[in-house]
Write an enzyme that holds these catalytic residues in place. Structure first.
Site, PDB file in Angstrom:
ATOM      1  N   GLU A   1      -1.239   4.608  23.573  1.00 29.91           N
ATOM      2  CA  GLU A   1      -0.416   3.703  22.776  1.00 29.91           C
ATOM      3  C   GLU A   1       1.071   3.864  23.054  1.00 29.91           C
ATOM      4  O   GLU A   1       1.876   3.037  22.618  1.00 29.91           O
ATOM      5  CB  GLU A   1      -0.679   3.939  21.288  1.00 29.91           C
TER       6      GLU A   1
ATOM      7  N   ASP B   1       0.847  -1.196   0.000  1.00 29.52           N
ATOM      8  CA  ASP B   1       0.000   0.000   0.000  1.00 29.52           C
ATOM      9  C   ASP B   1       0.880   1.242   0.000  1.00 29.52           C
ATOM     10  O   ASP B   1       2.098   1.172  -0.160  1.00 29.52           O
ATOM     11  CB  ASP B   1      -0.950  -0.005   1.193  1.00 29.52           C
TER      12      ASP B   1
END
Length: 231
Positions: A143, A108
């Site tokens: 995170e 991608d």
């Protein structure tokens, strides 16, 4: 299908092989005990009980199905762990088993190839409960305690938007394999200037993950969110 059949066959063999090995080990112990009680001396350095035990352990260790029970899971665990450290996410052992058949790779354009690491390409906010920048800051702070490559990408994105190195404080962090993370985020006030007009709470309970984790948290997804997740 053939791969599944081979795995089922290997599991079936392991299910019989382990009990057989244990039985043979016990049988070896009994046989050498009988021989010892018959007065037959095998080795003067051992009693007949010690020799019987040594023989039984030898059978158990040598015939132990390590290749079936330990080698493959260990190799999969090490392989996926090393891959994750290098930003390559491998979902279980099945992809590793079929990787030798790969002939074409399609990449991608999210920076995986050009930068060598994943980056945040787009942010879509469904809820208007608080500004998007606050949502990104909360997610990036949460995170920051994660070792997941995608989690690190979210943290780096938040740091770039705020132009800071230190985000909020993370407490009670819990990484749930295959689902996501849960934690508590605090100390966000210093990240927003008073002139910005953005107000943040003292504490946020955070859950970031896939659909399974969302459902376990008792949250429901509206049609708009479902559409965004499918896209």
């Amino acid at each position: 299908k053939r791969l599944f059949q081979r795995r089922v066959r290997a599991d079936s063999i392991s299910g019989y092989f382990v009990p057989v090995v244990v039985f043979l080990s016990l049988l070896t112990f009994v046989i050498w005990e009988v021989i010892g009680h018959m007065g037959i001396m095998v080795d003067e350095h051992y009693t007949h009980e010690e020799w019987a035990l040594l023989a039984a352990i030898s059978v158990l260790v040598i015939a132990c199905p390590c290749s079936l029970g330990l080698a493959t899971p260990t190799a999969v665990m090490v392989g996926t762990g090393v891959g994750a450290q290098n930003g390559i996410l491998i979902k279980g052992g099945d992809p590793l088993e079929t990787a030798h058949k790969i002939r074409i790779c399609v990449f991608d354009k999210t920076g995986t190839v050009t930068l060598g690491k994943p980056i945040v390409n787009r942010t879509i906010q469904i809820s208007k409960a608080f500004p998007q920048l606050v949502a990104i800051t909360i997610a990036g702070s949460a995170e920051s305690a994660s070792e997941h490559p995608l989690g690190k990408a979210i943290t780096n994105h938040a740091r770039q938007l705020l132009d800071v190195e230190q985000l909020g404080t993370v407490d009670d962090f819990l990484a749930i394999p295959g689902k996501g993370i849960k934690c508590t985020v605090t100390n966000l006030q210093h990240l927003f200037d008073l002139s910005s007009g953005i107000n943040v709470a003292d504490r946020y309970r955070v859950a970031i993950g896939n659909r399974t984790l969302i459902e376990e948290e008792g949250l429901s997804l509206d049609s708009e969110t479902e559409t965004v997740m499918r896209d």
